[in-house]
Design a protein around this motif. Structure first.
Motif, PDB file in Angstrom:
ATOM      1  N   LEU A   1      57.208  40.349  33.908  1.00 47.55           N
ATOM      2  CA  LEU A   1      56.378  40.585  35.094  1.00 47.55           C
ATOM      3  C   LEU A   1      54.931  40.818  34.687  1.00 47.55           C
ATOM      4  O   LEU A   1      54.003  40.275  35.303  1.00 47.55           O
ATOM      5  N   LYS A   2      54.737  41.610  33.652  1.00 53.15           N
ATOM      6  CA  LYS A   2      53.377  41.880  33.173  1.00 53.15           C
ATOM      7  C   LYS A   2      52.713  40.600  32.696  1.00 53.15           C
ATOM      8  O   LYS A   2      51.555  40.323  33.022  1.00 53.15           O
ATOM      9  N   GLU A   3      53.444  39.793  31.936  1.00 53.09           N
ATOM     10  CA  GLU A   3      52.877  38.548  31.420  1.00 53.09           C
ATOM     11  C   GLU A   3      52.510  37.598  32.556  1.00 53.09           C
ATOM     12  O   GLU A   3      51.420  37.008  32.566  1.00 53.09           O
ATOM     13  N   ARG A   4      53.434  37.460  33.520  1.00 55.09           N
ATOM     14  CA  ARG A   4      53.154  36.570  34.665  1.00 55.09           C
ATOM     15  C   ARG A   4      51.960  37.060  35.462  1.00 55.09           C
ATOM     16  O   ARG A   4      51.087  36.273  35.850  1.00 55.09           O
ATOM     17  N   SER A   5      51.910  38.365  35.693  1.00 53.94           N
ATOM     18  CA  SER A   5      50.815  38.939  36.471  1.00 53.94           C
ATOM     19  C   SER A   5      49.489  38.796  35.736  1.00 53.94           C
ATOM     20  O   SER A   5      48.456  38.511  36.349  1.00 53.94           O
ATOM     21  N   GLU A   6      49.530  39.014  34.424  1.00 54.96           N
ATOM     22  CA  GLU A   6      48.315  38.851  33.638  1.00 54.96           C
ATOM     23  C   GLU A   6      47.817  37.406  33.704  1.00 54.96           C
ATOM     24  O   GLU A   6      46.625  37.159  33.873  1.00 54.96           O
ATOM     25  N   ASN A   7      48.742  36.464  33.588  1.00 49.81           N
ATOM     26  CA  ASN A   7      48.346  35.057  33.630  1.00 49.81           C
ATOM     27  C   ASN A   7      47.730  34.701  34.977  1.00 49.81           C
ATOM     28  O   ASN A   7      46.736  33.957  35.039  1.00 49.81           O
ATOM     29  N   GLU A   8      48.323  35.220  36.060  1.00 55.79           N
ATOM     30  CA  GLU A   8      47.770  34.941  37.382  1.00 55.79           C
ATOM     31  C   GLU A   8      46.394  35.573  37.538  1.00 55.79           C
ATOM     32  O   GLU A   8      45.468  34.967  38.088  1.00 55.79           O
ATOM     33  N   ALA A   9      46.256  36.817  37.057  1.00 54.35           N
ATOM     34  CA  ALA A   9      44.969  37.495  37.153  1.00 54.35           C
ATOM     35  C   ALA A   9      43.908  36.767  36.329  1.00 54.35           C
ATOM     36  O   ALA A   9      42.757  36.633  36.757  1.00 54.35           O
ATOM     37  N   ILE A  10      44.301  36.290  35.169  1.00 49.31           N
ATOM     38  CA  ILE A  10      43.373  35.538  34.324  1.00 49.31           C
ATOM     39  C   ILE A  10      42.971  34.236  35.006  1.00 49.31           C
ATOM     40  O   ILE A  10      41.804  33.825  34.970  1.00 49.31           O
ATOM     41  N   ASP A  11      43.929  33.583  35.662  1.00 50.26           N
ATOM     42  CA  ASP A  11      43.624  32.347  36.384  1.00 50.26           C
ATOM     43  C   ASP A  11      42.651  32.605  37.532  1.00 50.26           C
ATOM     44  O   ASP A  11      41.749  31.799  37.797  1.00 50.26           O
ATOM     45  N   VAL A  12      42.856  33.732  38.235  1.00 51.70           N
ATOM     46  CA  VAL A  12      41.940  34.094  39.324  1.00 51.70           C
ATOM     47  C   VAL A  12      40.534  34.295  38.769  1.00 51.70           C
ATOM     48  O   VAL A  12      39.546  33.792  39.317  1.00 51.70           O
ATOM     49  N   PHE A  13      40.451  35.032  37.677  1.00 51.12           N
ATOM     50  CA  PHE A  13      39.155  35.288  37.051  1.00 51.12           C
ATOM     51  C   PHE A  13      38.512  33.959  36.650  1.00 51.12           C
ATOM     52  O   PHE A  13      37.319  33.723  36.904  1.00 51.12           O
TER      53      PHE A  13
ATOM     54  N   LEU B   1      50.091  44.667  38.590  1.00 45.00           N
ATOM     55  CA  LEU B   1      49.152  45.264  37.656  1.00 45.00           C
ATOM     56  C   LEU B   1      48.735  46.660  38.096  1.00 45.00           C
ATOM     57  O   LEU B   1      48.504  47.545  37.264  1.00 45.00           O
ATOM     58  N   ALA B   2      48.645  46.874  39.408  1.00 47.66           N
ATOM     59  CA  ALA B   2      48.325  48.212  39.914  1.00 47.66           C
ATOM     60  C   ALA B   2      49.438  49.192  39.557  1.00 47.66           C
ATOM     61  O   ALA B   2      49.181  50.312  39.095  1.00 47.66           O
ATOM     62  N   MET B   3      50.686  48.792  39.758  1.00 52.61           N
ATOM     63  CA  MET B   3      51.814  49.672  39.442  1.00 52.61           C
ATOM     64  C   MET B   3      51.932  49.915  37.940  1.00 52.61           C
ATOM     65  O   MET B   3      52.222  51.027  37.496  1.00 52.61           O
TER      66      MET B   3
ATOM     67  N   ASP C   1      43.208  45.175  32.482  1.00 54.09           N
ATOM     68  CA  ASP C   1      44.636  45.424  32.305  1.00 54.09           C
ATOM     69  C   ASP C   1      45.366  44.234  31.689  1.00 54.09           C
ATOM     70  O   ASP C   1      46.563  44.299  31.483  1.00 54.09           O
ATOM     71  N   VAL C   2      44.660  43.163  31.438  1.00 58.52           N
ATOM     72  CA  VAL C   2      45.310  41.957  30.926  1.00 58.52           C
ATOM     73  C   VAL C   2      45.017  41.796  29.440  1.00 58.52           C
ATOM     74  O   VAL C   2      44.162  42.489  28.873  1.00 58.52           O
ATOM     75  N   SER C   3      45.729  40.876  28.814  1.00 60.93           N
ATOM     76  CA  SER C   3      45.499  40.586  27.400  1.00 60.93           C
ATOM     77  C   SER C   3      44.066  40.123  27.201  1.00 60.93           C
ATOM     78  O   SER C   3      43.660  39.087  27.726  1.00 60.93           O
ATOM     79  N   GLN C   4      43.304  40.891  26.455  1.00 57.82           N
ATOM     80  CA  GLN C   4      41.889  40.569  26.273  1.00 57.82           C
ATOM     81  C   GLN C   4      41.702  39.298  25.456  1.00 57.82           C
ATOM     82  O   GLN C   4      40.744  38.543  25.688  1.00 57.82           O
ATOM     83  N   SER C   5      42.597  39.024  24.529  1.00 51.72           N
ATOM     84  CA  SER C   5      42.476  37.791  23.739  1.00 51.72           C
ATOM     85  C   SER C   5      42.744  36.568  24.598  1.00 51.72           C
ATOM     86  O   SER C   5      42.024  35.565  24.512  1.00 51.72           O
ATOM     87  N   GLN C   6      43.784  36.639  25.444  1.00 51.96           N
ATOM     88  CA  GLN C   6      44.083  35.515  26.325  1.00 51.96           C
ATOM     89  C   GLN C   6      42.987  35.324  27.366  1.00 51.96           C
ATOM     90  O   GLN C   6      42.620  34.197  27.693  1.00 51.96           O
ATOM     91  N   LEU C   7      42.474  36.446  27.887  1.00 53.67           N
ATOM     92  CA  LEU C   7      41.394  36.370  28.860  1.00 53.67           C
ATOM     93  C   LEU C   7      40.168  35.702  28.242  1.00 53.67           C
ATOM     94  O   LEU C   7      39.571  34.802  28.838  1.00 53.67           O
TER      95      LEU C   7
END
Length: 771
Positions: free
Chosen positions: A295-307, A220-222, A470-476
């Motif tokens: 990669l973006k989708e996987r990273s977003e899902n992981e970030a959302i899970d962390v949140f 997500l940083a990159m 940086d993640v999908s706001q609807s999914q978040l």
């Protein structure tokens, strides 16, 4: 088919999934199904049900798309039995779209123009019979009127036909995708001339990493660096090859897929060029876009899970309970805002004091606070952890000591308090209070009951996310809403004190019905039993079924209304009482008696063993709060700012946030420190959440401090020594440990790039980007 797929993924029986799907389709909520329909689903828990619900939506969308594609190809009269079977067997949207590629309606391409000009037979000839010389074979296809005036144009057309055909070959794409997924490398380079402007991304100016190993926070940083114009990202399909090598293994995959052997025959050089161009111009671009998207989708899902995990831990933090609380929202020039709330959260008094610089009205401020404490019998003082927090904490400490008061003071996170204060909800709740005073009220209330207060705030403003913007706001939003719903219903809600915001999170209640409950309460007085809820406007039978078990009526007419026993199950309790010659209120909380009750004796056609067992447990400890016992951290005296820290100090703090690379800890200096994953434990840790969660009270050692950059490196391994490499050997060699650079949650809200908190204590775990 969908039922069987989900059952296999969850490792449960299809009948369980089928039952859950039916309940969901009938309008039942996940909390209700998990708590009150255990025998129907044979015990699927809320986590399984959430996964089931997500996959059900995905697979139904996949099936809808499948039918749409089949219809489209049928209308084109191109659907063969083999293609239909492949489409019906497709198990992902990617595979489905690959199969549909050749049949999508598209603008005229070079290949189509060549086909219309009659060049397709030439393409097939040269591809399958390389003994033909391309230039000679192309002579008979020259047609100036159709745009093919010479052999070069004809051969270019033939090449375009083959390139487009191969780029739309679903089975070939699957082979290339499989290879790239397993072997490709993500490459990040600095955009020329952006070295200074993009300094915060310097760890990625020349970064290479296996695509499958890139953790979500780095990805997500990159991706952010690319979006902001500082980084260029690409996929290296052949990382084992030397730089500058010609050709790719993917070209071999293409040749093998079609059974092509390249030698010295006349058309082989041309065929090799076709394969090379197909790879570089068509397939590589397609795959790079797809893999980056994956990669973006996987990273977003992981970030959302962390949140979501951090939010759950924060919401389920121990409440101080029903105690009169004085909230302080610290400030300097504008003063410290004061609010006293009673045990139910009702505002009793407000004020503003100026004990800190530049006013220094210490004596007057102390007099005001002391008077409020005595007048309202204040049990707790909640102090926001923002600007002037430690100064205010010291002021309150001296005041309590001088006045001989035993009132406890606690530092409370004020994340999101300002957002709530200025919200429409706060304006409606406190129309006559100044915005700044509302913040003090929120701070006091969140100490009493974090869950009840934090549900009023947009979760994204609470500051426990990782790259949340940086993640999908609807999914978040969907994920966080599910977390809040599960937490609220796990704890239960007092229907006579709950705010509309809290009631909205109860299973089965909409915002409108929640407000109607409050309006009914205001007009008719407190609810004396759950049945009265049926009189609330728009709260029909289905809504009552879903919400009743999660709403509590404390000290009402029916003691069961204060428990998690659902009204539909009251007959079971009545039967237990009658068979044993006891009154209902006599068996509630009667542990000795309830231990003697055999659940099997009370099973009926309507209530199975899981429900009866839950009822007996609930009767033993009715309305039991699943949250832990209330504890507080004690911040060290005299340690108020980053400059007060000394290497080797052992301090107590509160875990404020947990990321994939470590945990942030509030140690009372207005800047959270980072305990890197390698410093969480003496043993190897693969996930920080194995060791800590948001809200935990921990002891940490100060390992490194950068006063100028306000970065603090901490360790929970208290035997570690500053300035030495203290990392566990196994952990230090993991490739995932490079480039972990992030800032504390307060900084993340302003600059969520993931800068880096030094790390000399961990052999520069923060500063050495590619260790």
């Amino acid at each position: 088919m969908i039922i069987n797929i989900i059952a296999k993924e969850l490792n449960v029986r299809p009948q369980q999934v089928s039952a859950a799907v039916q309940l969901i389709d009938e309008g039942s909520t996940i909390p209700f199904i998990a708590r009150y329909r255990k025998e129907v689903t044979d015990g699927l828990d809320d986590t399984q049900l959430r996964t089931l619900d997500t996959r059900l939506t995905y697979l139904r969308e996949l099936d809808d798309r499948r039918q749409s594609i089949l219809k489209s190809i049928k209308e084109q009269d191109k659907l063969t039995p083999e293609l239909e079977r492949e489409i019906l067997d497709a198990d992902s949207k990617t595979r489905l779209e690959d199969l549909y590629l050749p049949f999508k309606r598209k603008r005229r391409t070079k290949g189509q123009i060549a086909i219309e000009a009659g060049i397709e037979p030439l393409a097939d000839l040269l591809w399958t019979q390389p003994e033909n010389t391309p230039e000679d074979a192309a002579q008979s296809y020259i047609d100036e009127e159709k745009g093919f005036a010479d052999t070069k144009a004809v051969l270019d057309g033939a090449r375009a036909i083959l390139m487009e055909r191969m780029a739309e070959d679903a089975n070939l794409l699957e082979k290339v995708r499989t290879y790239l997924t397993a072997n490709a490398e993500l490459v990040s380079k600095m955009v020329d001339g952006q070295e200074q402007a993009g300094e915060k991304f310097k760890d990625y100016f020349d970064h290479h990493e296996a695509l499958t190993k890139v953790p979500s926070h780095r990805a997500l940083a990159m991706l952010r660096g690319r979006n902001e114009g500082f980084l260029q990202l690409s996929i290296n399909a052949d990382p084992t090859q030397e730089e500058g090598a010609r050709g790719s293994y993917c070209e071999i995959i293409i040749a093998n897929h079609y059974g092509i052997t390249l030698g010295s025959q006349p058309a082989d050089l041309w065929r090799k060029q076709v394969i090379s161009w197909t790879w570089r111009i068509k397939i590589l671009m397609h795959m790079e876009t797809e893999l980056m998207g994956g990669l973006k989708e996987r990273s977003e899902n992981e970030a959302i899970d962390v949140f979501a995990t951090n939010l759950k831990d924060l919401l389920m933090a121990a409440p101080a309970g029903l105690k009169t609380t004085l909230g302080l929202d610290p400030g300097l020039r504008t003063g410290t805002k004061v609010a006293v709330v009673d045990a139910t959260g009702k505002v009793l008094a407000t004020d503003t004091i100026y004990p800190n610089q530049p006013h220094n009205q210490i004596a007057k401020s102390a007099q005001i606070i002391e008077a409020l404490i005595k007048q309202h019998n204040v049990d707790l003082i909640a102090i926001g952890n923002g600007t002037a927090s430690r100064e205010t904490d010291a002021f309150v400490g001296n005041l309590l000591k001088d006045a001989g008061l035993s009132t406890a003071k606690i530092i409370v996170s004020e994340a999101g308090a300002s957002v709530y204060s200025a919200s429409e909800l706060a304006a409606k709740e406190f129309p006559d209070l100044d915005v700044s005073i509302r913040g003090a009220v929120s701070i006091a209330r969140r100490l009493q009951d974090p869950l009840a207060e934090l549900v009023k705030i947009d979760p994204k403003a609470i500051g426990v996310g990782q790259y949340q913007h940086d993640v999908s706001q609807s999914q978040l939003a969907k994920k966080l809403d599910a977390v809040i719903e599960d937490c609220v219903n796990a704890v239960g809600v007092d229907v006579n004190t709950a705010s509309p915001a809290l009631l909205t999170r109860v299973a089965g209640l909409s915002a409108t019905i929640a407000q109607n409950i409050v309006d009914y309460r205001d007009e008719n007085g407190r609810f004396e039993n759950r049945t009265t809820l049926k009189k609330v406007a728009r709260l029909g039978p289905k809504a009552f079924e879903q919400c009743a078990g999660f709403l509590r009526v404390m000290n009402g007419k029916n003691p069961l209304d204060a428990s998690a026993v659902h009204p539909e199950a009251y007959p079971v309790v009545k039967t237990i009482a009658e068979k044993n010659g006891k009154a209902i209120d006599a068996i509630i909380g009667n542990t000795e008696f309830l231990r003697s009750v055999a659940a099997n004796d009370y099973i009926s056609a309507d209530f199975g063993l899981p429900t009866v067992t839950d009822i007996i447990k609930e009767l033993d400890k009715p309305g039991r709060d699943p949250r832990p016992e209330f504890k507080t951290a004690t911040f060290a005296d005299g340690v108020n700012t980053v400059s007060d820290l000394e290497l080797g100090m052992v301090l107590e703090g509160v875990v404020s946030n947990v990321a994939n690379f470590g945990a942030f800890v509030d140690i009372g200096v207005h800047q959270d420190g980072l305990v890197h994953i390698s410093a969480l434990s003496d043993t190897f840790v693969s996930d920080p959440r194995e060791v800590v969660k948001a809200g935990d009270i921990v002891k940490v050692k100060v390992m490194e401090v950068d006063v100028q950059r306000k970065r603090i490196a901490l360790s929970m391994r208290l035997n570690d020594k500053p300035g030495e490499d203290n990392r566990p050997q196994r952990q230090s060699n993991k490739p995932q440990q490079r480039n972990e650079r992030s800032q504390a949650p307060r900084q993340q809200r302003n600059n969520d790039v993931g800068g880096g908190a030094m790390g000399g204590a961990f052999a520069a775990a923060f500063a050495k980007a590619k260790k």
